[in-house]
Structures are given as structure tokens and as C-alpha cells.
Design an enzyme around this catalytic site. Structure first.
Site, PDB file in Angstrom:
ATOM      1  CE1 TYR A  51     181.154 -84.622  70.351  1.00  0.00           C
ATOM      2  CE2 TYR A  51     183.010 -83.104  70.412  1.00  0.00           C
ATOM      3  CZ  TYR A  51     181.645 -83.343  70.400  1.00  0.00           C
ATOM      4  OH  TYR A  51     180.780 -82.267  70.432  1.00  0.00           O
TER       5      TYR A  51
ATOM      6  CB  ILE B  14     178.438 -75.781  75.783  1.00  0.00           C
ATOM      7  CG1 ILE B  14     178.532 -75.093  74.420  1.00  0.00           C
ATOM      8  CG2 ILE B  14     177.114 -75.487  76.464  1.00  0.00           C
ATOM      9  CD1 ILE B  14     177.554 -75.602  73.394  1.00  0.00           C
TER      10      ILE B  14
ATOM     11  CB  SER C 216     182.422 -79.862  68.184  1.00  0.00           C
ATOM     12  OG  SER C 216     183.205 -79.571  69.328  1.00  0.00           O
TER      13      SER C 216
ATOM     14  CB  ALA D 198     187.530 -88.986  64.051  1.00  0.00           C
ATOM     15  CB  ALA D 199     182.405 -87.910  64.960  1.00  0.00           C
TER      16      ALA D 199
END
Length: 103
Positions: free
Chosen positions: A41, A74, A28, A43-44
Site C-alpha cells: 500500500y 479515515i 494517501s 509503495a502504491a
């Protein structure tokens, strides 16, 4: 745990069978920039980007490519119905406001 588990288990078998293919991981834009309220989010997705880069280097000699795609914002239900928020996010994109984006 999905990305590392998939890459490790599947690429071992790919090397064993001499399969030369491409693995595409979905990261992302939040993997490259920080945002308030999305610590986990961010970090992931940053981890997905680095796993893709590291995996690509390690598996290149076997003809296996690993790439990571990092889509921007999005328009999904996760963003809610606030047009002001959507327009602020859209202003950070090349294509402009959210009103001219496909749904």
C-alpha cells in the site's frame, strides 16, 4: 494499474481534443510515510504521488493539471473496533482523538 492507465489514455485524448481540465488522483498519507504491515500500500500510494507530480509537469503546457490528494487516517471498518488503535492513529492528526471525529 488504474492510475497510469487512466492518465495515459485519457490525457492523450484530452490533448487531441484540446481539453484543458484537471485530473485528481487519490493517494494517501501512507504514500509519504512508512507503516508496518502495509508495504504494498505504501509503495502504491507513493507511486500515485509521483505519477501526479510527473504528469503535472508533462501536461502543463497543454493546460492539463494533475493533482494528487493524500488524505490521512479515515475511520472505516478497515481499522476495526479497537479504540486504543484508533486513538493512537488520531493522536498523529491535528484534530485529536477519534472520539471527536465525524463518522
Amino acid at each position: 494499474m488504474g492510475v497510469p492507465l487512466f492518465v495515459v489514455t485519457h490525457t492523450k485524448k484530452m490533448v487531441e481534443l484540446n481539453v484543458k481540465e484537471t485530473i485528481v488522483n487519490t493517494a494517501s498519507i501512507y504514500g509519504t510515510m512508512a507503516a508496518v504491515g502495509s508495504f504494498n500500500y505504501n509503495a502504491a500510494k507513493a507511486a500515485v504521488i509521483m505519477m501526479s507530480k510527473s504528469g503535472a509537469l508533462e501536461l502543463a503546457e497543454h493546460g492539463i493539471r494533475i493533482v494528487g490528494v493524500a488524505p490521512g487516517f479515515i475511520d472505516t471498518s478497515m481499522l476495526g473496533d479497537n479504540e486504543e488503535v484508533k486513538n493512537a492513529l488520531a493522536a498523529q492528526r491535528m484534530r485529536g482523538s477519534s472520539s471527536n471525529q465525524p463518522k
